[in-house]
Scaffold this motif. Structure first.
Motif, PDB file in Angstrom:
ATOM      1  N   GLN A  37     -35.106 -14.762  -8.360  1.00  0.00           N
ATOM      2  CA  GLN A  37     -33.735 -15.287  -8.407  1.00  0.00           C
ATOM      3  C   GLN A  37     -32.828 -14.192  -8.973  1.00  0.00           C
ATOM      4  O   GLN A  37     -32.580 -14.133 -10.186  1.00  0.00           O
ATOM      5  N   PRO A  38     -32.318 -13.292  -8.113  1.00  0.00           N
ATOM      6  CA  PRO A  38     -31.528 -12.149  -8.581  1.00  0.00           C
ATOM      7  C   PRO A  38     -30.306 -12.493  -9.424  1.00  0.00           C
ATOM      8  O   PRO A  38     -29.939 -11.730 -10.320  1.00  0.00           O
ATOM      9  N   ARG A  39     -29.680 -13.641  -9.186  1.00  0.00           N
ATOM     10  CA  ARG A  39     -28.477 -13.996  -9.951  1.00  0.00           C
ATOM     11  C   ARG A  39     -28.766 -14.238 -11.428  1.00  0.00           C
ATOM     12  O   ARG A  39     -27.872 -14.167 -12.265  1.00  0.00           O
ATOM     13  N   LEU A  40     -30.010 -14.504 -11.781  1.00  0.00           N
ATOM     14  CA  LEU A  40     -30.374 -14.711 -13.189  1.00  0.00           C
ATOM     15  C   LEU A  40     -30.118 -13.473 -14.041  1.00  0.00           C
ATOM     16  O   LEU A  40     -29.762 -13.578 -15.203  1.00  0.00           O
ATOM     17  N   ARG A  41     -30.316 -12.290 -13.458  1.00  0.00           N
ATOM     18  CA  ARG A  41     -30.224 -11.041 -14.214  1.00  0.00           C
ATOM     19  C   ARG A  41     -28.923 -10.960 -15.024  1.00  0.00           C
ATOM     20  O   ARG A  41     -28.943 -10.651 -16.213  1.00  0.00           O
ATOM     21  N   GLY A  42     -27.800 -11.228 -14.419  1.00  0.00           N
ATOM     22  CA  GLY A  42     -26.516 -11.106 -15.099  1.00  0.00           C
ATOM     23  C   GLY A  42     -26.325 -12.072 -16.254  1.00  0.00           C
ATOM     24  O   GLY A  42     -25.535 -11.813 -17.158  1.00  0.00           O
ATOM     25  N   TYR A  43     -27.049 -13.166 -16.247  1.00  0.00           N
ATOM     26  CA  TYR A  43     -26.950 -14.133 -17.338  1.00  0.00           C
ATOM     27  C   TYR A  43     -27.871 -13.787 -18.501  1.00  0.00           C
ATOM     28  O   TYR A  43     -27.643 -14.212 -19.624  1.00  0.00           O
ATOM     29  N   ILE A  44     -28.923 -13.006 -18.237  1.00  0.00           N
ATOM     30  CA  ILE A  44     -29.954 -12.755 -19.238  1.00  0.00           C
ATOM     31  C   ILE A  44     -29.836 -11.375 -19.873  1.00  0.00           C
ATOM     32  O   ILE A  44     -29.968 -11.227 -21.084  1.00  0.00           O
ATOM     33  N   ASP A  46     -27.748  -7.392 -20.054  1.00  0.00           N
ATOM     34  CA  ASP A  46     -26.477  -6.715 -19.822  1.00  0.00           C
ATOM     35  C   ASP A  46     -26.672  -5.535 -18.856  1.00  0.00           C
ATOM     36  O   ASP A  46     -27.753  -5.344 -18.302  1.00  0.00           O
ATOM     37  N   GLU A  47     -25.632  -4.734 -18.694  1.00  0.00           N
ATOM     38  CA  GLU A  47     -25.649  -3.630 -17.749  1.00  0.00           C
ATOM     39  C   GLU A  47     -26.688  -2.557 -18.110  1.00  0.00           C
ATOM     40  O   GLU A  47     -27.146  -1.809 -17.251  1.00  0.00           O
ATOM     41  N   GLN A  48     -27.057  -2.467 -19.381  1.00  0.00           N
ATOM     42  CA  GLN A  48     -28.071  -1.498 -19.816  1.00  0.00           C
ATOM     43  C   GLN A  48     -29.485  -2.076 -19.763  1.00  0.00           C
ATOM     44  O   GLN A  48     -30.449  -1.387 -20.105  1.00  0.00           O
ATOM     45  N   GLY A  49     -29.613  -3.327 -19.382  1.00  0.00           N
ATOM     46  CA  GLY A  49     -30.923  -3.966 -19.335  1.00  0.00           C
ATOM     47  C   GLY A  49     -31.373  -4.549 -20.656  1.00  0.00           C
ATOM     48  O   GLY A  49     -32.522  -4.962 -20.799  1.00  0.00           O
ATOM     49  N   ARG A  62     -42.705 -17.635 -30.889  1.00  0.00           N
ATOM     50  CA  ARG A  62     -42.132 -16.635 -31.811  1.00  0.00           C
ATOM     51  C   ARG A  62     -40.984 -15.922 -31.126  1.00  0.00           C
ATOM     52  O   ARG A  62     -41.073 -15.568 -29.948  1.00  0.00           O
ATOM     53  N   ARG A  63     -39.952 -15.657 -31.888  1.00  0.00           N
ATOM     54  CA  ARG A  63     -38.780 -14.980 -31.343  1.00  0.00           C
ATOM     55  C   ARG A  63     -39.137 -13.550 -30.921  1.00  0.00           C
ATOM     56  O   ARG A  63     -39.807 -12.828 -31.659  1.00  0.00           O
ATOM     57  N   ALA A  64     -38.682 -13.155 -29.729  1.00  0.00           N
ATOM     58  CA  ALA A  64     -38.904 -11.785 -29.253  1.00  0.00           C
ATOM     59  C   ALA A  64     -38.244 -10.811 -30.217  1.00  0.00           C
ATOM     60  O   ALA A  64     -37.156 -11.065 -30.733  1.00  0.00           O
ATOM     61  N   ARG A  65     -38.891  -9.675 -30.444  1.00  0.00           N
ATOM     62  CA  ARG A  65     -38.382  -8.691 -31.406  1.00  0.00           C
ATOM     63  C   ARG A  65     -37.623  -7.552 -30.743  1.00  0.00           C
ATOM     64  O   ARG A  65     -36.641  -7.076 -31.273  1.00  0.00           O
ATOM     65  N   ASP A  66     -38.104  -7.060 -29.617  1.00  0.00           N
ATOM     66  CA  ASP A  66     -37.494  -5.900 -28.963  1.00  0.00           C
ATOM     67  C   ASP A  66     -36.426  -6.379 -27.979  1.00  0.00           C
ATOM     68  O   ASP A  66     -36.714  -6.646 -26.818  1.00  0.00           O
ATOM     69  N   LEU A  67     -35.199  -6.478 -28.467  1.00  0.00           N
ATOM     70  CA  LEU A  67     -34.104  -7.014 -27.655  1.00  0.00           C
ATOM     71  C   LEU A  67     -33.504  -5.975 -26.722  1.00  0.00           C
ATOM     72  O   LEU A  67     -32.700  -6.312 -25.857  1.00  0.00           O
ATOM     73  N   ARG A  68     -33.856  -4.729 -26.881  1.00  0.00           N
ATOM     74  CA  ARG A  68     -33.348  -3.651 -26.023  1.00  0.00           C
ATOM     75  C   ARG A  68     -34.387  -3.255 -24.974  1.00  0.00           C
ATOM     76  O   ARG A  68     -34.128  -3.292 -23.787  1.00  0.00           O
ATOM     77  N   GLY A  69     -35.563  -2.864 -25.414  1.00  0.00           N
ATOM     78  CA  GLY A  69     -36.595  -2.409 -24.488  1.00  0.00           C
ATOM     79  C   GLY A  69     -37.403  -3.529 -23.860  1.00  0.00           C
ATOM     80  O   GLY A  69     -38.062  -3.343 -22.850  1.00  0.00           O
ATOM     81  N   LEU A  70     -37.342  -4.727 -24.495  1.00  0.00           N
ATOM     82  CA  LEU A  70     -38.059  -5.907 -24.019  1.00  0.00           C
ATOM     83  C   LEU A  70     -39.553  -5.619 -23.858  1.00  0.00           C
ATOM     84  O   LEU A  70     -40.199  -6.072 -22.924  1.00  0.00           O
ATOM     85  N   SER A  71     -40.093  -4.870 -24.810  1.00  0.00           N
ATOM     86  CA  SER A  71     -41.478  -4.434 -24.730  1.00  0.00           C
ATOM     87  C   SER A  71     -42.464  -5.368 -25.430  1.00  0.00           C
ATOM     88  O   SER A  71     -43.652  -5.047 -25.516  1.00  0.00           O
TER      89      SER A  71
END
Length: 89
Positions: A37-44, A46-49, A62-71
């Motif tokens: 569902q490609p439209r989901l990307r913009g809601y989840i 930002d432009e930097q991923g 548990r809350r995800a820790r890596d909010l930038r790299g999503l690793s």
């Protein structure tokens, strides 16, 4: 396989079905959901991923820790919940 589920509030804006996928990281799982569902990307993300500031992700409760790299790592039976943070008063 990990399961990605989205908050019901998101369904008001875009179809956001649950997604089972082969993934070892949060980024891999989200990319699989975006492929379905490609439209989901913009809601989840930002432009930097990076995860948007109004989105919270829980992996196996548990809350995800890596909010930038999503690793954040996943295991084969991980459950990922993607929620829109609530604000206001």
């Amino acid at each position: 396989m990990p399961l990605v589920e989205f908050t019901p509030q998101l369904h008001r804006f875009v179809d956001a079905p649950a997604c089972r996928c082969e993934a070892t990281t949060l980024r891999d799982a989200l990319e699989a959901a975006f492929a379905a569902q490609p439209r989901l990307r913009g809601y989840i993300v930002d432009e930097q991923g990076h995860l948007r500031v109004n989105v919270v992700v829980f992996i196996d409760g548990r809350r995800a820790r890596d909010l930038r790299g999503l690793s954040d790592p996943l295991v084969p039976d991980s459950r990922i919940h993607v929620l829109q943070a609530l604000s206001g008063g």
